[in-house]
Design a protein around this motif. Sequence first.
Motif, short mmCIF file in Angstrom:
data_model
loop_
_atom_site.label_atom_id
_atom_site.label_comp_id
_atom_site.label_asym_id
_atom_site.label_seq_id
_atom_site.Cartn_x
_atom_site.Cartn_y
_atom_site.Cartn_z
N MET A 110 11.66 -0.42 3.33
CA MET A 110 11.54 -0.73 1.93
C MET A 110 12.70 -0.04 1.21
SD MET A 110 8.46 0.10 -0.69
CE MET A 110 8.84 1.81 -0.99
N ASP A 168 14.23 1.46 -2.34
CA ASP A 168 13.82 2.05 -3.60
C ASP A 168 15.10 2.43 -4.31
OD1 ASP A 168 12.36 3.30 -5.60
OD2 ASP A 168 12.07 5.13 -4.45
N CYS A 184 8.38 2.19 6.03
CA CYS A 184 7.12 1.70 5.46
C CYS A 184 5.89 2.37 6.08
CB CYS A 184 7.02 0.19 5.61
SG CYS A 184 8.19 -0.70 4.57
#
Length: 152
Positions: free
Chosen positions: A1, A3, A22
């Motif tokens: 993921m 960010d 994740c």
Amino acid sequence: MLDGSIANLGNRYILSIQARDCRTGGTLVTEQAPAAKPEDVLKVLSRIAARVRTRLGQWLPTIADPQPLEPSTTSSIEALRAASTARAMVYKNGVAAGMPHLLRAIAIDPQFAMAYAEYAFYCGNTGQTDLAKEHAIKAYSMIVGVSDWERF
């Protein structure tokens, strides 16, 4: 993921991207870079995104000719943010929820062709055919100078 964040420090911006696992939430890769002015934010973001992709092992030839993160005819980070908010609102709450954000993007940058095109599309979906036609014509009038993706 992935960010990310953009921190405004006076007249400079610090951009950061983190890739997270994740399963564990742990950080795999972090990249940061400054942008001297708002017009540079998307270029810097593309550059640090390429570094993250490289560090995560993406095949180098696919990174060598990067596509822009958000093909757009605006250099205004605020207009781009309003258009992105519009898309998020449409997915979350429906077309009507996103339309005011596109109008804001157009007000911020009256030359933002994709904002006109998206607004025309949403007007058409809500039965506002006259507004759809008006905004589609405006978007089409800006076809010179837009990206291939936008022209399509």
